[in-house]
Design an enzyme around this catalytic site. Structure first.
Site, short mmCIF file in Angstrom:
data_model
loop_
_atom_site.label_atom_id
_atom_site.label_comp_id
_atom_site.label_asym_id
_atom_site.label_seq_id
_atom_site.Cartn_x
_atom_site.Cartn_y
_atom_site.Cartn_z
CG ASP A 201 -22.97 6.94 14.26
OD1 ASP A 201 -23.95 6.41 13.71
OD2 ASP A 201 -22.34 6.41 15.19
CD GLU A 265 -27.83 7.23 14.07
OE1 GLU A 265 -28.36 6.14 13.84
OE2 GLU A 265 -26.70 7.33 14.58
#
Length: 534
Positions: A201, A265
């Protein structure tokens, strides 16, 4: 199990809170995902799943505020429940990817509780603490993506701590070698449990300017308030000098195991430089054999054949040349594809997504054409942004999976944590399974073709011009197998010229194409995407 992530057909992204509730609390859970594996494997045909966070968390950001990286939150079940899910997925020859949040923790994490207890605590430097600035305020001008300053003053020790998101999500200090070891050990621990991969993330904050210099003003910003995020170019608060070094250190853990993969990401920032140079930097300088990035431009690009075609070409043949390309049409942070562009365009994009090389990702519910939820202000649960409204909240793309037309769509026996869309009586997996023209039937055909023809997964990608600037076209080739993908971005028919005589395999549109004889000059219907085979 599959030998490699490069053999994987499709990755299905599950938001656990909204997939299937089994203990009647209105919240999806890990046993619920286990109970739906046959749908994923046998009905849809996917062979890998990615789970958004299910770790212990106070849920200020619904799991992206981790309080313990190695525990399962009671909302979702137990570690044994996860191990059963892992075993059942592997028994079906499905890989399991989990979400890893490296840049921040919850303020309820034991590390942060220690860190804030005193200035000389051993965990103090796990986070970034600074004295007030010369004016007594924040140490610099960095802004949080959740709104306002990135700094919160802590009375206990008289210093500010840094947070790129909510004040309840303090940033970890990756410049501390002990902290980096904690993080790589955590990745190693999950791999030892049998996890096959990590989606990582928000990587941009993993390294920051060591001097904490102010972010420069953005000369193109025309907003009224200097606290708006766009007021600055964010090249000091992220993308620091050790950006790719730390990502490499993290992904090096993959080399200790067989067939592990990381997908970062990463949203390139056009204020910092060329998108594709940024994608390339991450892919080339980290670990292209075990790490790659999502291609976010299927979500962000304007509806334009040439722009998207150029982007795909530069990403596949330059930015991700040696890495595993990864494509998606949506995720838990982005409005649903059907709500963004409408059903016809969403169907065309589905065909595009599932005919690209590498790994194609399906966000749960997109395969049945789920739309953004409809919420009243009192039903909003996500508090990430101060601008959060019932029209803009990320809850809109997180409503429960629509399994059938029953009162609660067979998601739960009780009122769910977010309301189920009222259109679930028509848009649901069970109804669409028996309708050959449904979105689900289109996805099933595409996933099956992707599995049947290796050229769609590992063949070369070459852009083509087929006689219309409104048509995005490309050739995929592997050994003596050639397929052609054409997508009409116009709302008018387009006559095109294929390089050779081809047979039609599948169209994105509800009404099937005439099973025309093999031809080289088809006419595309408005907003139609077609897959041809030579």
């Amino acid at each position: 199990m599959h030998n490699s992530w490069r053999d994987i057909n499709t990755l299905y992204h599950i938001y656990p809170r909204s997939f299937q509730d089994t203990n009647d609390d209105g919240i999806g859970d890990l046993p619920g995902i286990t109970s739906r594996l046959d749908y994923l494997s046998l009905v849809l045909g996917v062979d890998a799943i990615w789970l958004s966070p299910f770790f212990t968390s106070p849920m200020r950001d619904f799991g992206y505020d981790v309080a313990n990286y190695r525990q399962v939150d009671s909302d979702y079940g137990t570690l044994d429940d996860f191990k059963k899910l892992l075993d059942e997925a592997h028994r079906r020859h499905m890989k399991v990817m989990i979400d890893f949040v490296p840049c921040h923790t919850s303020d309820q994490h034991a590390w942060f509780k220690e860190s804030r207890s005193s200035r000389d605590n051993p965990k103090r430097d796990y986070y970034t603490w600074r004295d007030p600035g010369p004016d007594g305020g924040a140490p610099n001008n960095w802004l949080s993506q959740s709104g306002g300053t990135s700094w919160t003053f802590d009375e206990t020790t008289g210093q500010y701590y840094l947070h790129s998101f909510l004040s309840a999500q303090p940033d970890l200090n990756w410049d501390n070698p002990s902290l980096r070891k904690e993080m790589t050990d955590t990745v190693r621990w999950w791999f030892e449990q049998g996890v096959d991969g990590m989606r990582v993330d928000a990587i941009w904050g993993i390294s920051k300017d060591p001097n904490l210099a102010d972010d420069p003003q953005n000369p193109e910003f025309h907003g009224e308030h200097p606290s708006e995020y766009g007021h600055f170019i964010h090249n000091k608060c992220k993308y620091g000098p050790n950006f790719t070094n730390y990502l490499k250190e993290l992904s090096d853990v993959c080399h200790e195991f067989e067939n592990r993969q990381m997908i970062f990401e990463f949203y390139p920032d056009d204020k910092i430089g060329d998108f594709y140079d940024q994608y390339h930097q991450v892919a080339a300088e980290v670990n292209p054999d075990v790490a790659s990035t999502f291609f976010m431009e299927l979500i962000r690009s304007p509806w334009n054949a040439d722009m998207l075609g150029n982007g795909l070409d530069r990403y596949i043949n330059y930015a991700a040349k040696d890495a595993l390309p990864v494509f998606c049409l949506g995720n838990h942070d982005q409005p649903r594809i059907v709500s963004r562009v409408g059903e016809s365009k969403a169907r065309a994009m589905a065909l595009l997504n599932l005919t690209l090389p590498g790994l194609s990702v399906i966000y749960y519910g997109d395969e049945i054409g789920m739309e953004n939820g409809e919420l009243t202000p009192s039903q909003v649960r996500d508090t990430f942004s101060p601008l959060n409204t019932s029209d803009t909240t990320r809850d809109l793309e997180r409503t429960p999976m629509q399994w059938d037309h029953s009162a609660r769509a067979s998601f739960s026996q009780v009122t769910p944590w977010l309301p189920i869309h009222k259109n679930h009586r028509a848009i649901n997996a069970m109804t669409e399974l028996s309708d050959s023209s449904s979105m689900l039937s289109l996805y099933r055909r595409l996933v099956r073709l992707r599995k049947q023809y290796p050229v769609l997964r590992i063949g070369s990608f070459t852009r083509l011009f087929v006689g219309s600037g409104y048509v995005l076209a490309f050739k995929r080739e592997l050994d003596d197998q050639r397929v052609y993908v054409v997508v009409n971005f116009a709302d008018q028919p387009q006559d095109i010229q294929l390089p050779e005589i081809c047979s039609y395999l599948v169209s994105s549109q509800t009404a099937p194409r005439e099973r025309e004889s093999r031809e080289a000059k088809p006419t595309l219907r408005p907003l139609e995407a077609v897959l041809y085979i030579a």
